[in-house]
Design a protein around this motif. Structure first.
Motif, PDB file in Angstrom:
ATOM      1  N   ASP A 168       0.905  -1.228   0.048  1.00  0.00           N
ATOM      2  CA  ASP A 168       0.083  -0.027  -0.129  1.00  0.00           C
ATOM      3  C   ASP A 168       0.880   1.138   0.002  1.00  0.00           C
ATOM      4  N   PRO A 169       0.799   2.172  -1.119  1.00  0.00           N
ATOM      5  CA  PRO A 169       1.700   3.243  -1.122  1.00  0.00           C
ATOM      6  C   PRO A 169       1.379   4.103  -0.023  1.00  0.00           C
TER       7      PRO A 169
ATOM      8  N   LEU B 100       0.563   3.294   3.040  1.00  0.00           N
ATOM      9  CA  LEU B 100       1.348   2.903   4.465  1.00  0.00           C
ATOM     10  C   LEU B 100       2.863   2.542   4.486  1.00  0.00           C
ATOM     11  N   LEU B 101       3.210   2.292   3.224  1.00  0.00           N
ATOM     12  CA  LEU B 101       4.434   1.947   3.068  1.00  0.00           C
ATOM     13  C   LEU B 101       5.644   2.988   3.610  1.00  0.00           C
ATOM     14  N   PRO B 102       5.511   4.304   3.550  1.00  0.00           N
ATOM     15  CA  PRO B 102       6.654   5.041   4.307  1.00  0.00           C
ATOM     16  C   PRO B 102       6.490   4.922   5.451  1.00  0.00           C
ATOM     17  N   GLY B 103       5.463   4.516   6.137  1.00  0.00           N
ATOM     18  CA  GLY B 103       5.629   4.464   7.686  1.00  0.00           C
ATOM     19  C   GLY B 103       6.026   3.156   7.850  1.00  0.00           C
TER      20      GLY B 103
ATOM     21  N   LEU C 201      11.585   8.996   0.698  1.00  0.00           N
ATOM     22  CA  LEU C 201      11.592   8.461  -0.651  1.00  0.00           C
ATOM     23  C   LEU C 201      10.537   7.350  -0.958  1.00  0.00           C
ATOM     24  N   ALA C 202      10.204   6.639  -0.311  1.00  0.00           N
ATOM     25  CA  ALA C 202       9.028   5.769  -0.232  1.00  0.00           C
ATOM     26  C   ALA C 202       7.828   6.684  -0.703  1.00  0.00           C
ATOM     27  N   ALA C 203       7.702   7.795  -0.008  1.00  0.00           N
ATOM     28  CA  ALA C 203       6.534   8.593  -0.361  1.00  0.00           C
ATOM     29  C   ALA C 203       6.261   9.166  -1.673  1.00  0.00           C
TER      30      ALA C 203
ATOM     31  N   GLY D 143       4.023   7.737  -4.692  1.00  0.00           N
ATOM     32  CA  GLY D 143       2.808   8.688  -4.893  1.00  0.00           C
ATOM     33  C   GLY D 143       2.251   9.221  -3.890  1.00  0.00           C
ATOM     34  N   PHE D 144       2.438   8.755  -2.736  1.00  0.00           N
ATOM     35  CA  PHE D 144       1.925   9.579  -1.455  1.00  0.00           C
ATOM     36  C   PHE D 144       2.191  11.202  -1.541  1.00  0.00           C
TER      37      PHE D 144
END
Length: 214
Positions: free
Chosen positions: A117-118, A120-123, A149-151, A155-156
């Protein structure tokens, strides 16, 4: 989701539609400076990197998030996250190899490449790195930079405009405690993810302030 709505509003600002690299560059610098304070740098936000080795290392790591390179870095991260983490560790003063928890890093890499899940992935990346501390004292800056970077990659926060680090610095004790609790079960994960979203809501407000000043 409040965080995504707040970020979308920032990206719609006219200055961010015309010249997002200007606000993006300021967001990276502010994030590096606030992150250095989290990690104990004895500096103010107005000092230059030459005045603090901790701040200098943070700015070096965050250079991978600079507007002119962040999209390329993000593409590599989605394919080979461990390669990017190793590069961050070198910039933070390490060898590029984890001090511990190599197995947990492999699991984290699989989460990135599996299309999680884009939103939730940064967290998840942020919390997992803090909880296992694979890079020792360098883990904090790597976790925050990898999260940002993940955000971008998912695309978050596609242009990397949000600045969550000042909020995290103001709530440093809560933030660090939640990071340690991330690996204790579902309650710990939820606790950190809620805190992470709150930091991005505040980070969007910080980005709005940057845009308004231009």
């Amino acid at each position: 989701m409040r965080a995504r709505e707040a970020l979308a509003a920032v990206h719609r600002r006219p200055v961010n539609l015309r010249r997002p690299e200007i606000t993006g560059a300021e967001a990276v610098l502010r994030g590096a400076r606030a992150g250095a304070l989290i990690d104990g740098a004895d500096v103010t936000l107005g000092e230059t990197m030459e005045e603090s080795s901790v701040l200098a290392r943070h700015i070096d790591v965050y250079s991978l998030l600079a507007p002119e390179v962040v999209q390329d870095t993000a593409r590599v991260f989605l394919r080979s996250p461990l390669q990017v983490l190793a590069r961050m560790d070198v910039l933070a003063g390490g060898t590029g190899r984890p001090d511990r928890a190599a197995g947990e890093l492999s699991v984290l890499a699989a989460t990135v490449t599996s299309g999680a899940d884009p939103d939730l992935l940064p967290g998840v990346i942020h919390g997992q790195l803090l909880s296992v501390s694979p890079f020792g004292q360098r883990t904090g800056v790597i976790a925050r930079a990898a999260s940002r970077l993940a955000a971008v990659a998912g695309g978050f926060d596609p242009r990397g405009l949000a600045v969550p680090e000042p909020w995290l610095n103001r709530h440093r004790a809560e933030y660090l405690a939640a990071g340690e609790a991330f690996g204790t079960g579902s309650h710990g994960v939820e606790r950190f993810l809620v805190l992470h979203m709150r930091s991005y809501i505040a980070g969007a407000e910080e980005a709005q302030g940057i845009a308004a000043a231009l």
